[in-house]
Design a protein around this motif. Structure first.
Motif, PDB file in Angstrom:
ATOM      1  N   HIS A 325      -2.875 -44.105  24.608  1.00 42.12           N
ATOM      2  CA  HIS A 325      -4.161 -44.523  24.051  1.00 42.12           C
ATOM      3  C   HIS A 325      -4.222 -44.139  22.582  1.00 42.12           C
ATOM      4  CE1 HIS A 325      -5.425 -40.318  24.724  1.00 42.12           C
ATOM      5  NE2 HIS A 325      -6.546 -40.568  24.077  1.00 42.12           N
ATOM      6  N   LYS A 336     -13.523 -44.777  17.347  1.00 40.59           N
ATOM      7  CA  LYS A 336     -13.184 -45.969  18.122  1.00 40.59           C
ATOM      8  C   LYS A 336     -11.898 -45.701  18.902  1.00 40.59           C
ATOM      9  CE  LYS A 336     -15.287 -49.264  14.870  1.00 40.59           C
ATOM     10  NZ  LYS A 336     -16.177 -49.981  15.809  1.00 40.59           N
ATOM     11  N   TRP A 338      -8.966 -47.241  22.098  1.00 37.03           N
ATOM     12  CA  TRP A 338      -8.448 -48.336  22.902  1.00 37.03           C
ATOM     13  C   TRP A 338      -7.176 -47.884  23.599  1.00 37.03           C
ATOM     14  CZ3 TRP A 338      -7.609 -47.935  17.718  1.00 37.03           C
ATOM     15  CH2 TRP A 338      -6.311 -48.125  17.231  1.00 37.03           C
ATOM     16  N   LEU A 346     -10.832 -42.703  26.861  1.00 37.52           N
ATOM     17  CA  LEU A 346     -11.416 -43.547  25.825  1.00 37.52           C
ATOM     18  C   LEU A 346     -12.866 -43.172  25.549  1.00 37.52           C
ATOM     19  CD1 LEU A 346      -9.917 -47.045  26.764  1.00 37.52           C
ATOM     20  CD2 LEU A 346      -8.943 -45.205  25.360  1.00 37.52           C
ATOM     21  N   GLN A 354      -8.674 -50.730  27.439  1.00 34.59           N
ATOM     22  CA  GLN A 354      -9.260 -51.561  26.396  1.00 34.59           C
ATOM     23  C   GLN A 354      -8.149 -52.103  25.510  1.00 34.59           C
ATOM     24  OE1 GLN A 354     -12.452 -52.446  25.966  1.00 34.59           O
ATOM     25  NE2 GLN A 354     -13.194 -51.212  27.691  1.00 34.59           N
ATOM     26  N   SER A 356      -8.660 -53.607  22.515  1.00 34.26           N
ATOM     27  CA  SER A 356      -9.005 -53.524  21.095  1.00 34.26           C
ATOM     28  C   SER A 356     -10.001 -52.390  20.905  1.00 34.26           C
ATOM     29  CB  SER A 356      -9.587 -54.859  20.605  1.00 34.26           C
ATOM     30  OG  SER A 356     -10.740 -55.201  21.337  1.00 34.26           O
ATOM     31  N   PRO A 357     -10.149 -51.884  19.686  1.00 32.42           N
ATOM     32  CA  PRO A 357     -11.000 -50.709  19.445  1.00 32.42           C
ATOM     33  C   PRO A 357     -12.452 -50.908  19.855  1.00 32.42           C
ATOM     34  CG  PRO A 357      -9.550 -51.118  17.577  1.00 32.42           C
ATOM     35  CD  PRO A 357      -9.416 -52.305  18.470  1.00 32.42           C
TER      36      PRO A 357
END
Length: 387
Positions: A325, A336, A338, A346, A354, A356-357
């Motif tokens: 991650h 942020k 992801w 996260l 995830q 994307s951020p």
């Protein structure tokens, strides 16, 4: 009028989230946390922290006065307490280093390293691959001085999963040494495959390069030069062959920080842009076909370095990488994340991955801090605010 130390301590905030079943979050609880937890609620007397180092399941904290604390998994002696401690639930001082002013710390999967202001290196924890650098394969529960560097000045240390890197500095000259597991080329000391070495050996390929930062994680190693060039070696990224000596990324950009995960790396440019090496492994940036196409760095030929999607127009101040991650901090103090989210690392209140951020809500205390720094272990995350 300057603030006293007590006022500074009262303003600092430390948040943790993710994998916590071995006490690595410092919350006095042995379970995962899917949302950021304010560590100072459990530890009101915690001194001012200048930096953190997160390993497989343990954490080392360096105080502003050069003292060291640790917590989390200690089954190999990596906490430095002088005894085996399976799970330390909250920060405890590493008293054997009290006579020294420590300036740099690093945490590997199950070993730890400490550098003093006089350039001495101390290591403890699992030594079964020679990663402690003492000339044997023994583990140690107390930080022990690495005699190999007794007459030299150690500037930095970086611990990977089962290997270690050391940056020596003498004026404008520096050298990088490696020891521990070397089967993927992560030591950079030989073109031949090396199972492991227990004494530091100087690396080849960086003799004429002035190094500003070294990094290690998993079976990867990296170095950042003073003029912003990024060198990588060890396990190949994204299907590329292993590299047994440093390779400079053919980029027109200047990088100021690099961090490594197990299968990916992040690099931060002087302009606050973030690029990624690797990224097609599960949990790092999953389902790439549904992502916006990443922008390629001009003239890059050796490896696939991509600009992280979803951060266009956002200036990044800090970066960190866990096993699978990634975490960034914007210039406005937003965190942020992801990638892999199985343990809640996260900080989004769930265990979903995830691609994307996504912004983490760490309350106004975090977002309004003068600066925020982030750190990652294999499945957990810390955010440290500075007044």
């Amino acid at each position: 009028m300057e603030e006293d130390e007590g006022e500074k301590e009262a303003q600092q905030r430390i948040w943790s989230w993710g994998a916590g079943t071995e006490g690595q979050l410092g919350t006095k609880r042995l379970h995962d946390e899917h949302l950021p937890q304010l560590l100072l609620h459990q530890q009101p007397s915690l001194p001012s922290i200048s930096s953190l180092a997160c390993g497989g399941a343990h954490v080392i904290a360096l105080t502003s006065s050069g003292k060291v604390m640790s917590w989390g998994r200690g089954n190999s002696g990596q906490l430095g307490y002088g005894e085996i401690v399976n799970n330390a639930l909250c920060p405890k001082t590493v008293t054997s280093l009290d006579a020294y002013v420590i300036t740099h710390v690093s945490a590997g999967w199950s070993h730890s390293a400490f550098v003093s202001d006089t350039g001495c290196l101390f290591t403890c924890g699992d030594g079964s691959f020679g990663q402690l650098g003492h000339g044997d394969y023994s583990s140690r529960c107390t930080p022990f001085k690495v005699s190999f560097f007794a007459s030299q000045h150690v500037a930095q240390v970086a611990c990977g999963m089962r290997h270690s890197l050391v940056l020596l500095q003498d004026g404008s000259l520096n050298q990088v040494y490696g020891f521990g597991s070397g089967k993927r080329g992560q030591l950079g000391v030989s073109k031949d495959k090396i199972k492991s070495i227990n004494l530091p050996q100087v690396m080849s390929g960086l003799e004429d390069v002035e190094i500003a930062q070294i990094a290690a994680n998993g079976d990867h190693s990296a170095a950042l030069s003073v003029d912003g060039h990024l060198y990588t070696w060890g396990r190949g990224f994204k299907g590329f062959e292993d590299a047994h000596s440093p390779h400079c990324l053919n980029s027109t950009l200047n990088f100021r920080k690099a961090t490594l995960g197990w299968n990916h790396a992040l690099a931060l440019t002087d302009e606050g842009e973030v690029y990624m090496l690797g990224g097609n492994h599960p949990g790092v940036l999953s389902d790439l076909q549904n992502m916006n196409p990443a922008k390629q760095i001009p003239d890059l030929r050796e490896v696939n370095l991509e600009k992280v999607a979803g951060l266009d127009g956002i200036k990044i101040a800090d970066i960190a990488t866990g096993a699978e991650h990634s975490v960034v901090v914007t210039e406005n103090g937003e965190v942020k994340t992801w990638g892999w989210g199985e343990h809640g690392q996260l900080g989004l209140g769930n265990t979903c991955d995830q691609i994307s951020p996504v912004t983490v809500n760490c309350s106004q205390d975090l977002n309004e801090a003068a600066s925020v720094r982030v750190y990652c272990g294999s499945g957990f995350t810390f955010a440290l605010t500075m007044p």
